[in-house]
Design an enzyme around this catalytic site. Structure first.
Site, short mmCIF file in Angstrom:
data_model
loop_
_atom_site.label_atom_id
_atom_site.label_comp_id
_atom_site.label_asym_id
_atom_site.label_seq_id
_atom_site.Cartn_x
_atom_site.Cartn_y
_atom_site.Cartn_z
N HIS A 353 1.53 6.66 7.72
CA HIS A 353 0.93 6.82 6.40
C HIS A 353 0.44 5.50 5.83
O HIS A 353 0.73 4.42 6.32
CB HIS A 353 1.94 7.46 5.43
CG HIS A 353 3.18 6.66 5.20
ND1 HIS A 353 3.31 5.75 4.17
CD2 HIS A 353 4.37 6.61 5.86
CE1 HIS A 353 4.51 5.20 4.20
NE2 HIS A 353 5.17 5.70 5.22
N CYS A 372 9.52 6.00 9.36
CA CYS A 372 8.08 6.26 9.45
C CYS A 372 7.34 4.94 9.66
O CYS A 372 7.91 3.86 9.56
CB CYS A 372 7.58 6.95 8.19
SG CYS A 372 8.27 8.61 7.96
#
Length: 454
Positions: A353, A372
């Protein structure tokens, strides 16, 4: 000044006292630093410098070029340096970490490192606060020897002495590029630490990673994404060539990013962020105990199992009650996912992201996430991922992000994705790359200090 190489004669004799070349006015932009860098670049550097001078229409340009050529043939920037610059290569940006030949090429370099170890390895560079172009320091001769052993500098061309000259700077830049450090030619703590990792540790890393690479380097496909966790880097690869490379922020040592194989299937634009339970427990509850208005300031809302929104004052933050609720952050510049989330099926519930914390991409140590991966210039990666998907041109992607509208894009053709753990590899051009064993998975005690930097 540190950056002034005039002390060792690198640019002596071709400048006025104000830094401009003789025969040229100050506005030409031909200052000492530019001249030195042109000389350090050998023939290619001179050609580029001359091209800029002619493009600017600089007065006295013929005299300047002649002086540059004469200086390049002098004792400080002789033909030997040009020869060295042709044989000591910087890593090629187009060559991927994972290639069908990576395992074999890496294995071929093991005997070379065995020989280095057999000869006693390389010398330890003394502790210094900083070394840069123009500095004079007794550590410089040791640094030259260290770089010569690892093949980053040609000892026959590099000369000697305790002045940090352009030969040493070029070699340090190459070393930094091979070790994933900021390429600025300046020796600071992180570069010094990498220089002083023992040769036997580097040899062991090569041996360990050859085994890993054998399982990773075949049947990769034509278009794929590779995220190398220790390198904190993502490569978009097509036809065996890296079309874009992205700095990332990966998982903390105690919240490691997982090794996985999957396929990118979807991109979310202007996404909500649903806070994982692990972050609620480890981060959100302690933060709310200290800052009762934290959720409100960061646009994070609370919902119960029936979708009813609750107020922060309705929850006992001195208990684990909060893990029973869902926390959702609204889209916007403040959102922890930024404007883009890239989805792929995986059991660890991780994704790639955007991020509002762009400054983290400039650090050498980039392990701050909860598993992440935050991706620098993620919009460029998404444009490439969606290149085969109708309705998602660069202009259309930009328009959606600008609008702030929540929207999803399903890839017409899912793209294979690999999150790998590779701390040593050799690209087909023969450049050896090393990274810190950030999660201590190589089993080498001497390299386990990497995690302490975070």
């Amino acid at each position: 000044m540190d950056g002034d190489v005039k002390k060792d004669g690198g640019a002596a004799g071709i400048h006025r006292h104000d830094g401009a070349p003789r025969g040229a006015t100050r506005h030409d932009g031909l200052d000492r630093r530019a001249v030195v860098r042109a000389l350090a670049g050998g023939v290619a550097g001179l050609a580029a410098f001359a091209g800029r001078a002619f493009a600017q229409g600089s007065p006295g340009q013929d005299a300047v070029l002649e002086q540059l050529i004469q200086q390049s043939q002098g004792r400080n920037f002789g033909q030997g340096f040009d020869s060295a610059s042709r044989t000591i290569l910087m890593p090629k940006a187009s060559l991927p970490t994972l290639d069908p030949s990576t395992a074999q090429t890496s294995e071929q370099f093991i005997p070379r490192y065995e020989e280095i170890v057999a000869r006693g390895g390389w010398p330890t560079v003394p502790q210094v606060e900083r070394l840069r172009l123009g500095n004079r320091n007794p550590a410089v001769p040791v640094l030259r020897d260290r770089l010569a052993v690892s093949g980053d500098i040609d000892p026959a061309a590099a000369g000697a002495g305790d002045v940090y000259d352009s030969y040493v700077e070029a070699a340090v830049r190459r070393f930094q590029a091979r070790h994933g450090l900021t390429v600025d030619g300046v020796v600071r703590q992180q570069t010094l630490k990498a220089l002083n990792v023992p040769a036997q540790v580097r040899l062991a890393q090569l041996r360990i990673n050859v085994v890993r690479l054998r399982t990773l380097s075949s049947n990769l496909g034509n278009k794929l994404v590779v995220a190398n966790i220790p390198a904190a880097q993502i490569e978009a690869i097509e036809g065996g060539v890296v079309v874009s490379r992205h700095v990332t922020v990966a998982g903390k040592p105690d919240r490691a990013s997982p090794i996985l194989q999957s396929r990118v299937v979807e991109v979310n634009f202007n996404p909500y962020w649903t806070v994982p339970v692990s972050i609620v427990r480890k981060d959100l509850i302690p933060r709310m105990q200290e800052e009762p208005d934290y959720l409100t300031k960061n646009h994070i809302r609370i919902f119960d199992g029936r979708g009813t929104e609750l107020q922060p004052t309705q929850i006992n933050w001195n208990s684990n009650e909060a893990v029973n609720y869902r926390f959702k952050q609204d889209p916007g510049d403040f959102n922890s996912l930024g404007s883009i989330r890239i989805n792929f099926p995986n059991k660890d519930d991780v994704y790639m992201h955007d991020t509002p914390s762009k400054s983290l991409f400039g650090e050498d140590f980039r392990f701050h996430s909860s598993g992440c991966m935050r991706v620098q210039n993620v919009r460029d990666l998404v444009v490439w991922l969606l290149s085969d998907t109708p309705g998602w041109s660069r202009a259309e992607i930009d328009a959606v992000i600008k609008s702030g509208e929540r929207k999803d894009a399903r890839l017409a053709t899912p793209v294979p994705l690999y999150w790998v753990y590779v701390t040593a590899w050799v690209t087909p051009d023969g450049v050896v790359q090393f990274r810190d064993d950030i999660y201590s998975r190589d089993g080498l005690a001497a390299s386990q200090g990497a995690a302490s930097r975070g």
